[in-house]
Design a protein around this motif. Sequence first.
Motif, PDB file in Angstrom:
ATOM      1  N   LYS A 121       0.822  -1.213   0.000  1.00  0.00           N
ATOM      2  CA  LYS A 121       0.000   0.000   0.000  1.00  0.00           C
ATOM      3  C   LYS A 121       0.862   1.272   0.000  1.00  0.00           C
ATOM      4  CE  LYS A 121      -3.767  -2.296   2.504  1.00  0.00           C
ATOM      5  NZ  LYS A 121      -4.412  -2.699   1.244  1.00  0.00           N
ATOM      6  N   PRO A 122       1.755   1.390  -0.978  1.00  0.00           N
ATOM      7  CA  PRO A 122       2.616   2.578  -1.022  1.00  0.00           C
ATOM      8  C   PRO A 122       1.822   3.826  -1.372  1.00  0.00           C
ATOM      9  CG  PRO A 122       2.848   1.322  -3.041  1.00  0.00           C
ATOM     10  CD  PRO A 122       1.986   0.497  -2.136  1.00  0.00           C
ATOM     11  N   ASP A 123       2.282   4.961  -0.864  1.00  0.00           N
ATOM     12  CA  ASP A 123       1.684   6.222  -1.301  1.00  0.00           C
ATOM     13  C   ASP A 123       2.607   6.960  -2.272  1.00  0.00           C
ATOM     14  OD1 ASP A 123       3.611   7.025   0.504  1.00  0.00           O
ATOM     15  OD2 ASP A 123       2.220   7.942   1.923  1.00  0.00           O
ATOM     16  N   LEU A 124       3.813   6.394  -2.526  1.00  0.00           N
ATOM     17  CA  LEU A 124       4.742   6.981  -3.489  1.00  0.00           C
ATOM     18  C   LEU A 124       5.739   5.906  -3.928  1.00  0.00           C
ATOM     19  CD1 LEU A 124       5.862   9.504  -4.957  1.00  0.00           C
ATOM     20  CD2 LEU A 124       7.289   9.913  -2.934  1.00  0.00           C
ATOM     21  N   ILE A 125       6.052   5.879  -5.227  1.00  0.00           N
ATOM     22  CA  ILE A 125       7.047   4.964  -5.779  1.00  0.00           C
ATOM     23  C   ILE A 125       8.122   5.797  -6.478  1.00  0.00           C
ATOM     24  CG2 ILE A 125       7.485   3.037  -7.352  1.00  0.00           C
ATOM     25  CD1 ILE A 125       4.513   2.287  -7.067  1.00  0.00           C
ATOM     26  N   LEU A 126       9.394   5.561  -6.116  1.00  0.00           N
ATOM     27  CA  LEU A 126      10.521   6.265  -6.721  1.00  0.00           C
ATOM     28  C   LEU A 126      11.285   5.287  -7.609  1.00  0.00           C
ATOM     29  CD1 LEU A 126      11.838   8.201  -3.574  1.00  0.00           C
ATOM     30  CD2 LEU A 126      10.151   8.960  -5.271  1.00  0.00           C
TER      31      LEU A 126
END
Length: 326
Positions: A121-126
Amino acid sequence: MSSTLLTRRGAALAAALTSVSLLLTACGSDGGDTGDKAAATRSVKAENGTVKIPADPQRIVTIGNTNLPFIDLGGKPVGVTEVSDSELDVLPEEQKTAYEAAEVVGSSGGEVDLEKLAGLKPDLILVQFSPNDWKKVGKRLESIAPTVSWGLDTEWKAFAGEIAKAGNVTGTLSRQTAEFKEKVAKIQTTYRKIIDGTSFVDISRGDWSDPGTFYIADIGCSEIARDDIGLDLPEAAEGKDPLAYESLPFEQISELSKYDVITYPVDADGRPTEPFVPVTKTNSWKSLPAVDSGSALGVFCPGNNSYGPVLQYLDSLDRALATLAK
């Protein structure tokens, strides 16, 4: 008027005032409560366009080359892709712990387990990996969470700055940037005469190199020595492939005699790196004037895509140059 009626009117008035108070609080909070804060967003520009991301992301997954730079900036990802044992071995203990605490979601950028990633459940992927990997999984990553992608040709300082901005870890970046400038200035001032009057060559050999070959390193940490410190180091002509891309046979080691100083890769303990050891065992190496005079300098370069390892490189270079100043 009866006391019962007064009581009812008082209760009704209190309820009305409470409702108004709650309404005003909700309207005037402007993201002050936890829920609104989590919902606040901002926009960043990236290789994949302008991306709307959380203002204060809490569950960040790093993929490809973003793993260690984000951790170097003090970030604690919930998911990562694999890095090599050699990269982990040179990490400070705190950073190694941060990496090992994260869930490994794939061996590389194009081999991400999307189901496992989504489960975090990520809120950001880099992301930083090859264009082919982006074609393979890019759109699917964007469907899971806001995804910020950088090209492989992004300059390392800009890369660190953009990761810090996206991951909301700019405080550490400011300290690292100041320390970098301070170390560069110190080396330039302390060794000015050596820098101005000495020809250098940086050579290396990787575990991918063919047997009996080495290369002249004009990318990686040698770029920092050349472009930031000002060492006179060879580099490829403009528009040409880096010199590091060309494997040279051991027979050409003797040609390095035209340089005053040779730098070569060592580990954190100052020993030649394992892939480079075969070079040091050749008679051609042993007979070089720089080697015979003590002007062959081992320099430790744990990495060059974020400030932490670069600062370690500058410390090692400082110590190496100090031996020439004696």
